[in-house]
Design a protein around this motif. Structure first.
Motif: not given
Length: 357
Positions: A279-300
């Motif tokens: 639903s992409l409800n703005k009331k539930t949205e949160k911020q994070a940093d996205l780190l992209i690696f060769a074999d995985h991604i990390t959300l901080k």
């Protein structure tokens, strides 16, 4: 779809329309190109028809139907046929990102084949350029709808599953880049290349990654200063290393494969948005940093790290407004959104490269 809106949109996008009527209910197959596909088809098909929901196709791809539920679905579709109603199906799993064509697997063509109906194939031509998933604002252009191929009901019943799948894929439409060489496009828009750097990540001149930025109809490199342009013909000009969306897609993946990232960070983005559901409800949205690696991604997020390895990703989809949906095992999803032209498409290529190895 509404006849009035279908007629309006066909006129708005200068569509060369062909009218189709049927004596018996049929199955119509079309490529998935824009938000207006159903309206274009409803403007052409003059007899009663309904559209198979995208969520049903997605469930078929993901084997989410039990035998009982699949039997029930088939019965309901046969009820429509008995009432003289045709069925329109978009058999691709997701809407195209680069305007290219996705081969349809046998489990989808087997589902279509089981009804034993005549099948006709529509080609939506140039409609990709109206508003691709990466574009910020809508364009106008010359569009066309064609129906040239079909499989008779007798042929459908007599072909083996493998033969039917091969024939089916042979009749699917060509890519948007192929069609512009045959059909005039006359692309017009305020910012036709805006956000193109959200899917093209490699500079065709210096080969640097993530150095591109868009301005109106051009994409420039912050590092070497060169530019390429999205022309009114739909071609990518001013560079000799690619001239179309098809070749740009292949070029950047080739460049990416040459890098040996090991465990190094490829690219990171700050303040992306995380959502709890579709639903992409703005009331539930949160911020994070996205780190992209060769074999995985990390959300901080809030000092905590969530790691997602590519081998655990069941499916991935890029939607409008730079929304990325990552499908994980057990029906879990990770939904993120970039609002500063972040390039999430590189994750698609990294997954493919990982799988190839």
């Amino acid at each position: 779809k509404s006849k009035a809106k279908s007629y309006f949109l066909a006129n708005k996008f200068s569509m060369s329309v062909m009218k189709i009527s049927t004596e018996e209910p049929e199955i119509f197959i079309s490529n998935k190109t824009s938000d207006y596909d159903k309206y274009f088809l409803s403007n052409s098909i003059e007899t009663s028809h309904v559209f198979l929901k995208d969520e049903i196709i997605r469930k078929l791809y993901n084997d989410e139907f039990s035998i009982a539920k699949l039997t029930e679905l088939n019965e309901k579709i046969n009820e429509l046929f008995n009432l003289g109603v045709s069925l329109v199906i978009f058999p691709e799993k997701h809407r195209t990102i680069f305007g290219d064509y996705e081969a349809i697997p046998e489990k989808i063509t087997n589902f279509i084949k089981c009804f034993g109906k005549r099948i006709r194939f529509f080609s939506l031509i140039n409609t990709y350029f109206i508003k691709p998933v990466w574009l910020a604002e809508e364009n106008k252009c010359e569009t066309k709808i064609e129906q040239r191929f079909g499989i008779s009901s007798l042929n459908t019943k007599n072909l083996t599953d493998t033969e039917f799948n091969e024939k089916f894929n042979g009749f699917m439409p060509s890519s948007a880049s192929t069609y512009i060489k045959k059909y005039p496009l006359f692309l017009r828009g305020r910012k036709p290349a805006e956000n193109l750097e959200s899917i093209i990540y490699a500079c065709p001149n210096c080969k640097k990654l993530f150095s591109l930025y868009s301005e109106i109809s051009c994409v420039k490199c912050e590092d070497c200063g060169t530019a390429f342009e999205l022309s009114e013909t739909g071609e990518l000009s001013l560079t000799h290393l690619f001239d179309s969306f098809d070749s740009a897609k292949e070029f950047q993946k080739f460049i990416l494969m040459k890098y040996n990232f090991e465990n190094k960070l490829i690219v990171g983005y700050k303040n992306i948005i995380i959502y709890n559901d579709d639903s992409l409800n703005k009331k539930t949205e949160k911020q994070a940093d996205l780190l992209i690696f060769a074999d995985h991604i990390t959300l901080k997020q809030d000092g905590k790290y969530t790691e997602i390895e590519y081998k655990d990703i069941f499916d991935i989809e890029l939607k409008t407004n730079n929304v990325l949906i990552i499908y994980l095992a057990g029906g879990k999803k990770q939904i993120i959104q970039g609002r500063n032209k972040e390039n999430f498409y590189v994750i698609f290529d990294l997954i493919n490269i990982k799988n190839d190895h």
